[in-house]
Scaffold this motif. Structure first.
Motif, PDB file in Angstrom:
ATOM      1  N   GLN A  39      47.963  34.983  39.670  1.00 46.66           N
ATOM      2  CA  GLN A  39      47.233  34.166  39.677  1.00 46.66           C
ATOM      3  C   GLN A  39      46.182  34.459  40.829  1.00 46.66           C
ATOM      4  OE1 GLN A  39      50.392  33.332  39.590  1.00 46.66           O
ATOM      5  NE2 GLN A  39      50.773  31.692  38.614  1.00 46.66           N
ATOM      6  N   ILE A  40      46.846  35.196  41.901  1.00 51.74           N
ATOM      7  CA  ILE A  40      45.890  35.519  43.061  1.00 51.74           C
ATOM      8  C   ILE A  40      45.017  36.847  42.687  1.00 51.74           C
ATOM      9  CG2 ILE A  40      45.759  36.508  45.343  1.00 51.74           C
ATOM     10  CD1 ILE A  40      47.976  34.478  46.198  1.00 51.74           C
ATOM     11  N   ARG A  41      45.658  37.775  41.840  1.00 53.37           N
ATOM     12  CA  ARG A  41      45.092  39.107  41.499  1.00 53.37           C
ATOM     13  C   ARG A  41      43.939  38.654  40.641  1.00 53.37           C
ATOM     14  NH1 ARG A  41      50.535  41.066  41.327  1.00 53.37           N
ATOM     15  NH2 ARG A  41      50.619  41.030  39.005  1.00 53.37           N
ATOM     16  N   ASN A  42      44.160  37.423  39.740  1.00 48.58           N
ATOM     17  CA  ASN A  42      43.053  37.033  38.908  1.00 48.58           C
ATOM     18  C   ASN A  42      41.625  36.657  39.416  1.00 48.58           C
ATOM     19  OD1 ASN A  42      44.635  37.417  36.644  1.00 48.58           O
ATOM     20  ND2 ASN A  42      45.102  35.400  36.391  1.00 48.58           N
ATOM     21  N   VAL A  43      41.893  36.047  40.905  1.00 52.15           N
ATOM     22  CA  VAL A  43      40.636  35.544  41.418  1.00 52.15           C
ATOM     23  C   VAL A  43      40.225  36.506  42.554  1.00 52.15           C
ATOM     24  CG1 VAL A  43      40.802  33.121  40.785  1.00 52.15           C
ATOM     25  CG2 VAL A  43      41.878  34.029  43.039  1.00 52.15           C
ATOM     26  N   ALA A  44      41.165  37.380  43.166  1.00 51.39           N
ATOM     27  CA  ALA A  44      41.052  38.302  44.347  1.00 51.39           C
ATOM     28  C   ALA A  44      40.193  39.167  43.888  1.00 51.39           C
ATOM     29  CB  ALA A  44      42.190  38.573  44.935  1.00 51.39           C
ATOM     30  N   THR A  45      39.250  39.773  45.009  1.00 51.65           N
ATOM     31  CA  THR A  45      38.248  40.929  44.340  1.00 51.65           C
ATOM     32  C   THR A  45      38.464  41.824  45.258  1.00 51.65           C
ATOM     33  OG1 THR A  45      36.775  40.158  46.120  1.00 51.65           O
ATOM     34  CG2 THR A  45      36.291  39.268  43.603  1.00 51.65           C
TER      35      THR A  45
ATOM     36  N   THR B 280      37.908  42.169  39.790  1.00 54.47           N
ATOM     37  CA  THR B 280      39.132  41.469  40.400  1.00 54.47           C
ATOM     38  C   THR B 280      40.136  42.738  40.249  1.00 54.47           C
ATOM     39  OG1 THR B 280      40.181  41.020  38.161  1.00 54.47           O
ATOM     40  CG2 THR B 280      38.591  39.423  39.248  1.00 54.47           C
ATOM     41  N   ILE B 281      41.408  42.152  41.155  1.00 56.78           N
ATOM     42  CA  ILE B 281      42.409  42.988  41.327  1.00 56.78           C
ATOM     43  C   ILE B 281      43.260  43.331  39.985  1.00 56.78           C
ATOM     44  CG2 ILE B 281      44.476  43.582  42.486  1.00 56.78           C
ATOM     45  CD1 ILE B 281      42.307  42.956  44.540  1.00 56.78           C
ATOM     46  N   THR B 282      43.102  42.100  39.053  1.00 57.88           N
ATOM     47  CA  THR B 282      43.603  42.105  37.962  1.00 57.88           C
ATOM     48  C   THR B 282      42.900  43.078  37.355  1.00 57.88           C
ATOM     49  OG1 THR B 282      44.164  39.741  37.953  1.00 57.88           O
ATOM     50  CG2 THR B 282      43.976  40.896  35.684  1.00 57.88           C
ATOM     51  N   ASP B 283      41.666  43.251  37.099  1.00 55.47           N
ATOM     52  CA  ASP B 283      40.715  44.319  36.304  1.00 55.47           C
ATOM     53  C   ASP B 283      41.318  45.768  36.704  1.00 55.47           C
ATOM     54  OD1 ASP B 283      39.394  42.242  34.630  1.00 55.47           O
ATOM     55  OD2 ASP B 283      37.810  42.372  36.083  1.00 55.47           O
ATOM     56  N   ILE B 284      41.528  45.820  37.873  1.00 53.87           N
ATOM     57  CA  ILE B 284      41.821  47.348  38.547  1.00 53.87           C
ATOM     58  C   ILE B 284      43.402  47.732  38.104  1.00 53.87           C
ATOM     59  CG2 ILE B 284      42.351  48.858  40.650  1.00 53.87           C
ATOM     60  CD1 ILE B 284      40.152  46.902  42.052  1.00 53.87           C
ATOM     61  N   ALA B 285      43.993  46.577  38.166  1.00 53.43           N
ATOM     62  CA  ALA B 285      45.714  46.869  37.930  1.00 53.43           C
ATOM     63  C   ALA B 285      45.704  47.012  36.256  1.00 53.43           C
ATOM     64  CB  ALA B 285      46.266  45.500  38.488  1.00 53.43           C
ATOM     65  N   SER B 286      45.058  46.678  35.437  1.00 51.21           N
ATOM     66  CA  SER B 286      44.996  46.557  34.180  1.00 51.21           C
ATOM     67  C   SER B 286      44.381  47.748  33.571  1.00 51.21           C
ATOM     68  CB  SER B 286      44.955  45.185  33.337  1.00 51.21           C
ATOM     69  OG  SER B 286      43.674  44.709  33.882  1.00 51.21           O
ATOM     70  N   SER B 287      43.612  48.537  34.143  1.00 51.21           N
ATOM     71  CA  SER B 287      42.805  49.534  33.610  1.00 51.21           C
ATOM     72  C   SER B 287      43.631  50.743  33.176  1.00 51.21           C
ATOM     73  CB  SER B 287      41.652  49.900  34.789  1.00 51.21           C
ATOM     74  OG  SER B 287      41.169  51.277  34.435  1.00 51.21           O
ATOM     75  N   GLU B 288      43.646  50.944  32.057  1.00 51.18           N
ATOM     76  CA  GLU B 288      44.465  52.269  31.603  1.00 51.18           C
ATOM     77  C   GLU B 288      43.816  53.421  32.127  1.00 51.18           C
ATOM     78  OE1 GLU B 288      45.128  52.385  27.649  1.00 51.18           O
ATOM     79  OE2 GLU B 288      45.606  50.245  27.220  1.00 51.18           O
ATOM     80  N   MET B 289      42.430  53.598  32.143  1.00 45.45           N
ATOM     81  CA  MET B 289      41.940  54.718  32.716  1.00 45.45           C
ATOM     82  C   MET B 289      42.556  54.839  34.304  1.00 45.45           C
ATOM     83  SD  MET B 289      39.311  55.723  35.154  1.00 45.45           S
ATOM     84  CE  MET B 289      38.485  54.102  35.141  1.00 45.45           C
ATOM     85  N   ILE B 290      42.472  54.095  35.211  1.00 39.89           N
ATOM     86  CA  ILE B 290      42.979  53.983  36.578  1.00 39.89           C
ATOM     87  C   ILE B 290      44.268  54.353  36.542  1.00 39.89           C
ATOM     88  CG2 ILE B 290      43.147  52.805  38.601  1.00 39.89           C
ATOM     89  CD1 ILE B 290      40.554  51.196  38.220  1.00 39.89           C
ATOM     90  N   ASP B 291      44.916  53.830  35.703  1.00 35.01           N
ATOM     91  CA  ASP B 291      46.537  53.956  35.623  1.00 35.01           C
ATOM     92  C   ASP B 291      46.744  55.309  35.412  1.00 35.01           C
ATOM     93  OD1 ASP B 291      49.284  53.345  36.090  1.00 35.01           O
ATOM     94  OD2 ASP B 291      49.300  53.025  33.767  1.00 35.01           O
ATOM     95  N   LYS B 292      46.088  55.974  34.582  1.00 33.40           N
ATOM     96  CA  LYS B 292      46.386  57.683  34.199  1.00 33.40           C
ATOM     97  C   LYS B 292      45.761  58.468  35.214  1.00 33.40           C
ATOM     98  CE  LYS B 292      45.868  59.904  29.844  1.00 33.40           C
ATOM     99  NZ  LYS B 292      44.584  60.321  28.837  1.00 33.40           N
ATOM    100  N   LYS B 293      44.463  57.959  35.614  1.00 27.46           N
ATOM    101  CA  LYS B 293      43.967  59.101  36.571  1.00 27.46           C
ATOM    102  C   LYS B 293      44.144  58.867  37.795  1.00 27.46           C
ATOM    103  CE  LYS B 293      39.398  61.041  36.353  1.00 27.46           C
ATOM    104  NZ  LYS B 293      38.001  61.220  35.969  1.00 27.46           N
ATOM    105  N   TYR B 294      44.326  57.738  38.366  1.00 26.48           N
ATOM    106  CA  TYR B 294      44.449  57.281  39.879  1.00 26.48           C
ATOM    107  C   TYR B 294      45.666  56.503  39.859  1.00 26.48           C
ATOM    108  CZ  TYR B 294      39.538  58.816  39.847  1.00 26.48           C
ATOM    109  OH  TYR B 294      38.334  59.349  39.610  1.00 26.48           O
ATOM    110  N   PRO B 295      46.995  56.818  39.645  1.00 24.65           N
ATOM    111  CA  PRO B 295      48.039  55.972  39.315  1.00 24.65           C
ATOM    112  C   PRO B 295      48.318  55.517  40.933  1.00 24.65           C
ATOM    113  CG  PRO B 295      48.616  58.280  39.360  1.00 24.65           C
ATOM    114  CD  PRO B 295      47.254  58.194  39.004  1.00 24.65           C
TER     115      PRO B 295
END
Ligand SMILES: Cc1cc2nc3c(=O)[nH]c(=O)nc-3n(C[C@H](O)[C@H](O)[C@H](O)COP(=O)(O)OP(=O)(O)OC[C@H]3O[C@@H](n4cnc5c(N)ncnc54)[C@H](O)[C@@H]3O)c2cc1C
Length: 329
Positions: free
Chosen positions: A108-114, A80-95
């Motif tokens: 709500q949309i980020r929670n379901v959208a892939t 999901t977009i939420t999983d990407i947006a909330s990943s600390e690793m992605i935030d650090k390495k691929y801001p």
């Protein structure tokens, strides 16, 4: 909504078998945040029919992953977009990716959208998305209503005969990160540079990407950033709470000894596909960033052909690029 048959599947192999059987009568269903709305709106045209078979891939566990390997980050299509947006690793390495993901729609949309759904969502143009406009080019008709109509949000570059814009925030970000998409087909999987994944109306007005009706996107691969890279995603929208981009820009620079040695500059909201600006990149190469910003911004919009109500997008895009580059100094 027209009746349809629904398949909840558990593997990519099952998806491929169903796509082979039903082909253009079927659609892959992920979060449903785009597809279901379009089906409810009963959009239809000479070459645009609602799907009769929905293949729900949300339960396919092999497609839900974020894996950081030495040379690349891999993300599965149903993440999901939420999983990407909330990943600390992605935030650090691929801001850049993190910033783009956090600006997609609302929680709500980020929670379901892939990821896959975001990269394969249909383009935006309110005539294409309006049930009354059956004769629109994108639906296989013979008219572009935007040309003489309400075209304030439409494309200023690459329109050819259809001035839709590609609305994804993740697509320009991933293009700037030089990502590849993994496509599954009956012949096996292949990696395609994301720049070659999208097609414009000049090539095929009925599609926005290279997927055939028997293929699906299964993941994305992003090369590890070089140590001296700097990147940012900047989005201009009318309504700040949530909105599609009027224009967005993803900038990824490699800087050595204050000199820009490499760059990828990609706009969203301006064209029917993520728009990479080779001209803006050329103006930066081999120069100190602060000395090259003005020329790069001027060059970026060189090929723009605005319509009656969207000339403001030229200034907005230049301003967005200028702000993005300035923030990286
Ligand atoms: C109110 C609203 C605001 C929005 N704002 C933004 C925004 O600011 N930025 C932005 O980027 N987006 C925005 N969107 C779009 C949203 O991000 C997409 O609807 C969403 O990402 C689609 O993902 P999904 O998993 O729900 O896809 P679905 O709706 O399930 O599918 C979308 C399309 O992709 C196809 N598809 C899905 N997965 C695959 C796959 N793996 N392989 C091949 N085809 C596939 C489907 O067949 C369908 O055609 C907004 C949407 C809404 C409703």
């Amino acid at each position: 909504m027209k009746p349809f048959e629904y398949f909840r599947i558990a593997s990519v192999a099952q998806a491929m078998a169903l796509l082979a059987r039903y082909s253009e009568r079927a659609a892959v269903l992920a979060g449903g945040s785009d597809l279901i709305g379009m089906m409810k709106d009963r959009l239809q045209g000479p070459k645009f029919k609602p799907p009769q078979y929905l293949i729900d891939i949300k339960g396919v566990k092999e497609l839900n992953y974020i894996t950081d390997q030495k040379s690349a980050l891999k993300i599965g299509a149903t993440t999901t977009i939420t999983d990407i947006a909330s990943s600390e690793m992605i935030d650090k390495k691929y801001p850049l990716l993190s910033q783009a993901a956090r600006q997609v729609a609302v929680p709500q949309i980020r929670n379901v959208a892939t990821l896959g759904g975001n990269l394969c969502q249909k383009p935006r143009c309110w005539y294409y998305r309006g049930a009354l406009f059956k004769d629109c080019f994108r639906k296989g008709g013979s008219t572009c209503y935007a040309l003489a109509g309400e075209n304030q949000y439409n494309a200023i570059i690459g329109g050819h005969n259809c001035y839709m814009v590609y609305p994804s925030d993740l697509a320009p970000a991933l293009t700037a990160l030089n990502a590849k998409v993994e496509v599954a087909s009956a012949k096996g999987n292949r990696l395609v540079p994301i720049e070659q994944f999208y097609v414009g109306p000049a090539k095929n007005v009925l599609r926005e990407n290279i997927l055939t009706s028997q293929e699906m996107l299964v993941g994305v691969e992003i090369p590890s950033p070089v140590a001296t890279s700097k990147a940012i995603y900047l989005k201009i929208r009318e309504r700040q709470a949530f909105d599609f981009a009027i224009v967005s820009v993803a900038v990824n620079l490699t800087i050595k000894d204050n000199i820009v040695t490499d760059s990828r500059i990609v706009f969203g909201g301006l064209a029917p596909y993520p728009l990479r600006s080779a001209k803006a990149e050329t103006e930066l190469k081999g120069k100190r960033l602060k000395d090259a910003i003005c020329k790069s911004c001027e060059a970026a919009l060189g090929g723009a052909r605005p319509m009656s109500k969207n000339g403001y997008k030229v200034a907005a895009a230049k301003g967005a690029l200028e702000a993005a580059l300035a923030s990286l100094i």
